[in-house]
Design a protein around this motif. Structure first.
Motif: not given
Length: 168
Positions: A75-80
């Motif tokens: 899953v893409p998780v960007l900056k939390g």
């Protein structure tokens, strides 16, 4: 879905979402078994869920963990947080996920909180509508997370540069 193979050096943490005692009535009396739904994740974008059924709680949880390790997704998780809003439904459960600013925290309830915490999301606004059945909520949340695409994926799919994705 984007299935992922995980090396043995990745530390997966398991989390029990729900446990259900199931009764089977037979001629000889009642037989109790347990069904456990478990979520495993590395806290960095990898998540999986599993269902284990056994005569004892600990055995059901162990079977659930093994089943969860077999269907891991990235899953893409960007900056939390997540890159964009997403809605999904599975059975009677419907979930809505919205990215949040840093410091907001994990605003989600029940089964959704376990999934989002295991995947490594720190700031998100989440709402569950419809059924509160933990089985369907877990599946709907993971479905919503797997449908999210980040800018790098979109640029690669379209065959254009990252600048062009943001400029239109």
């Amino acid at each position: 879905m984007n299935k992922v193979k995980v090396n043995s050096d990745v530390e997966l943490k398991d989390r029990l979402v729900a446990i259900n005692r199931v009764t089977k009535v037979t001629k000889g009396g009642r037989t109790f078994t347990f069904a456990a739904i478990v979520v495993v994740g590395d806290g960095n974008g990898i998540i999986g869920w599993g269902l284990g059924k056994a005569g004892e709680v600990t055995a059901a949880i162990a079977k659930g963990v093994e089943a969860a390790k077999k269907n891991l997704v990235k899953v893409p998780v960007l900056k939390g947080t997540i890159p964009h809003e997403m809605e999904a439904h599975f059975g009677g459960a419907e979930v809505f996920l919205k990215p949040a600013a840093a410091g907001t925290g994990l605003v989600a309830g029940g089964a959704m909180r376990a999934v989002l915490d295991s995947v490594g999301v720190k700031d998100i606004l989440a709402k569950s509508k419809g059924s509160s059945n933990p089985h369907n909520l877990v599946k709907a949340t993971i479905l919503a997370l797997t449908q999210i695409r980040d800018a790098y994926t979109i640029a690669g799919t379209r065959g254009i540069s990252m600048d062009k994705v943001f400029r239109g």
